[in-house]
Design a protein around this motif. Structure first.
Motif, short mmCIF file in Angstrom:
data_model
loop_
_atom_site.label_atom_id
_atom_site.label_comp_id
_atom_site.label_asym_id
_atom_site.label_seq_id
_atom_site.Cartn_x
_atom_site.Cartn_y
_atom_site.Cartn_z
N LEU A 176 -9.20 -27.79 44.68
CA LEU A 176 -8.24 -27.75 43.56
C LEU A 176 -8.44 -26.51 42.71
O LEU A 176 -7.48 -25.85 42.31
N THR A 177 -9.71 -26.17 42.45
CA THR A 177 -10.02 -24.98 41.66
C THR A 177 -9.47 -23.74 42.36
O THR A 177 -8.86 -22.86 41.75
N LEU A 178 -9.69 -23.69 43.71
CA LEU A 178 -9.23 -22.56 44.50
C LEU A 178 -7.71 -22.43 44.45
O LEU A 178 -7.17 -21.35 44.24
N LEU A 179 -7.03 -23.57 44.62
CA LEU A 179 -5.57 -23.57 44.58
C LEU A 179 -5.05 -23.11 43.23
O LEU A 179 -4.05 -22.42 43.12
N PHE A 180 -5.79 -23.49 42.19
CA PHE A 180 -5.40 -23.12 40.84
C PHE A 180 -5.57 -21.61 40.60
O PHE A 180 -4.76 -20.94 39.98
N LEU A 181 -6.67 -21.07 41.17
CA LEU A 181 -6.98 -19.66 40.94
C LEU A 181 -6.13 -18.71 41.77
O LEU A 181 -5.84 -17.59 41.35
N LEU A 182 -5.73 -19.15 43.00
CA LEU A 182 -5.02 -18.26 43.91
C LEU A 182 -3.77 -17.60 43.31
O LEU A 182 -3.63 -16.39 43.37
N PRO A 183 -2.86 -18.40 42.73
CA PRO A 183 -1.66 -17.75 42.18
C PRO A 183 -2.00 -16.75 41.07
O PRO A 183 -1.35 -15.74 40.93
N VAL A 184 -3.04 -17.04 40.27
CA VAL A 184 -3.43 -16.15 39.18
C VAL A 184 -3.87 -14.81 39.75
O VAL A 184 -3.45 -13.74 39.30
N TYR A 185 -4.69 -14.88 40.85
CA TYR A 185 -5.17 -13.64 41.45
C TYR A 185 -3.99 -12.85 42.01
O TYR A 185 -3.87 -11.65 41.83
N ALA A 186 -3.09 -13.60 42.71
CA ALA A 186 -1.94 -12.93 43.32
C ALA A 186 -1.10 -12.22 42.26
O ALA A 186 -0.66 -11.10 42.45
N CYS A 187 -0.91 -12.88 41.10
CA CYS A 187 -0.13 -12.26 40.03
C CYS A 187 -0.81 -11.01 39.53
O CYS A 187 -0.19 -9.97 39.35
N ALA A 188 -2.13 -11.11 39.32
CA ALA A 188 -2.87 -9.97 38.78
C ALA A 188 -2.78 -8.78 39.72
O ALA A 188 -2.62 -7.64 39.30
N ALA A 189 -2.85 -9.05 41.04
CA ALA A 189 -2.82 -7.97 42.01
C ALA A 189 -1.44 -7.34 42.11
O ALA A 189 -1.30 -6.20 42.50
N ASN A 190 -0.40 -8.08 41.76
CA ASN A 190 0.96 -7.57 41.91
C ASN A 190 1.58 -7.09 40.60
O ASN A 190 2.78 -6.91 40.52
N VAL A 191 0.74 -6.94 39.60
CA VAL A 191 1.27 -6.47 38.32
C VAL A 191 1.87 -5.08 38.52
O VAL A 191 1.25 -4.20 39.08
N ALA A 192 3.12 -4.91 38.13
CA ALA A 192 3.80 -3.63 38.31
C ALA A 192 3.17 -2.59 37.39
O ALA A 192 2.54 -2.93 36.39
N LEU A 193 3.38 -1.32 37.76
CA LEU A 193 2.77 -0.23 36.98
C LEU A 193 3.24 -0.29 35.52
O LEU A 193 2.43 -0.11 34.61
N TYR A 194 4.52 -0.54 35.32
CA TYR A 194 5.04 -0.52 33.97
C TYR A 194 4.42 -1.64 33.12
O TYR A 194 4.12 -1.44 31.94
N GLU A 195 4.21 -2.78 33.74
CA GLU A 195 3.59 -3.90 33.02
C GLU A 195 2.16 -3.53 32.63
O GLU A 195 1.71 -3.84 31.53
N SER A 196 1.49 -2.86 33.55
CA SER A 196 0.13 -2.41 33.29
C SER A 196 0.12 -1.41 32.12
O SER A 196 -0.73 -1.46 31.24
N TYR A 197 1.12 -0.50 32.13
CA TYR A 197 1.26 0.48 31.05
C TYR A 197 1.51 -0.21 29.71
O TYR A 197 0.91 0.15 28.69
N GLN A 198 2.37 -1.23 29.74
CA GLN A 198 2.68 -1.97 28.50
C GLN A 198 1.44 -2.66 27.94
O GLN A 198 1.23 -2.68 26.72
N ASN A 199 0.63 -3.21 28.85
CA ASN A 199 -0.62 -3.85 28.40
C ASN A 199 -1.52 -2.84 27.71
O ASN A 199 -2.13 -3.11 26.68
N PHE A 200 -1.60 -1.64 28.32
CA PHE A 200 -2.42 -0.56 27.76
C PHE A 200 -1.89 -0.14 26.39
O PHE A 200 -2.64 0.01 25.43
N GLU A 201 -0.57 0.04 26.33
CA GLU A 201 0.09 0.45 25.09
C GLU A 201 -0.20 -0.55 23.96
O GLU A 201 -0.49 -0.17 22.83
N GLU A 202 -0.12 -1.82 24.32
CA GLU A 202 -0.39 -2.88 23.35
C GLU A 202 -1.85 -2.83 22.90
O GLU A 202 -2.16 -2.95 21.71
#
Lengths: 152, 141
Positions: free
Chosen positions: A5-31
């Motif tokens: 269950l823990t693994l299933l819970f973590l998988l989507p989070v990891y997938a999202c983090a790995a697929n963060v678009a460049l602009y989203e990453s830039y926005q996080n930095f800007e913030e």
């Protein structure tokens, strides 16, 4: 079962983090830099290792930390953003982001950033800032820093 | 200082003012001959060079005002028409590069330089608001 269950819970989070678009990453930095803390430690997670190593070495050699941090906190130059474009290489580990806008005096400004993916995170590796005379001269597609510099 | 286009354009004017106050004839000749450039290193050692020769001057006061983490500055000039001079300023920072384009009328710069501009440049005092305003007017916003 609990482990699964823990693994299933973590998988989507990891997938999202790995697929963060460049602009989203830039926005996080800007913030993140809005507090302008003037400390290099806070910027470490946004730049490629070689950039961080160089910054730390410059500070060690006597460069003022606030100047080094101000250099790395370049998004503060742009006051109003108008467009952005991004592209990633086929292998998905390198990408370039172009952000266009106006600086404090309402002159056009464009950032062309080279990103590299390290441990699933997009990190800034190089930067070119263009200040053309006219807003029409801002790029309307993603450019890597060297490309943007050559075409300026 | 904020790294903004007008402030960087004023820096171009200040470098030219220092060069002009050191050697009026050579500075004018170099800027009008086309292909001239100003290079400034981290310590503020500045050099205006071109077909007509080389002029070395102290660019530290301008460099200190820019305040960015700079490795070198390069300003390349082109003689566009008559007395109109185009330029591209490149800031090579410790991280990344920045380029600004602009142009100015050398005649207007020289006329100004006989008064307020050159007196300020000679004194190397760049904190006069009127001096900055005059440079901003000539070099454009």
């Amino acid at each position: 079962m609990k482990k699964i269950l823990t693994l299933l819970f973590l998988l989507p989070v990891y997938a999202c983090a790995a697929n963060v678009a460049l602009y989203e990453s830039y926005q996080n930095f800007e913030e993140h830099i809005k507090d302008r803390s003037n400390k290099i430690d806070g910027l470490v997670g946004y730049f490629a290792k070689e950039v961080v190593d160089q910054a730390l070495s410059d500070i060690k050699k006597g460069d003022a930390e606030d100047k080094v941090v101000s250099n790395l906190s370049f998004p503060h130059i742009m006051k109003n953003e108008i467009s952005h474009f991004e592209k990633t290489a086929a292998d998905g580990d390198v990408g370039c982001l172009t952000v266009n806008g106006y600086e404090s005096s309402n002159s056009p400004v464009s950032f062309s950033l080279l990103y590299t993916k390290e441990q699933g995170r997009w990190l800034i590796k190089d930067m070119f800032i263009a200040m053309p005379e006219k807003v029409e001269d801002l790029p309307n597609y993603a450019q890597c820093p060297d490309e943007a510099e050559a075409s300026f | 200082m904020e790294l903004s286009s007008p402030e960087l354009k004023v820096a171009v004017g200040k470098f030219i003012s220092i060069a002009y106050s050191k050697d009026k004839g050579l500075t004018t000749q170099l800027l009008l001959s086309g292909g001239a450039s100003i290079t400034v290193d981290e310590q503020g050692h500045a050099k205006l060079s071109g077909k007509a020769g080389i002029l070395v001057f102290n660019g530290s006061p301008v460099l200190e005002n820019i305040g960015a983490n700079i490795k070198t500055i390069n300003i390349s000039f082109s003689n566009e028409e008559d007395m109109k001079i185009g330029y591209t300023l490149t800031l090579n920072m410790k991280f990344g590069r920045m380029k600004v384009k602009g142009d100015f009328d050398l005649d207007e710069m020289i006329t100004s330089c006989s008064g307020l501009l050159c007196r300020a440049a000679k004194a190397l005092k760049f904190r006069h608001a009127s001096y900055d305003a005059e440079l901003k007017r000539i070099l454009g916003n």
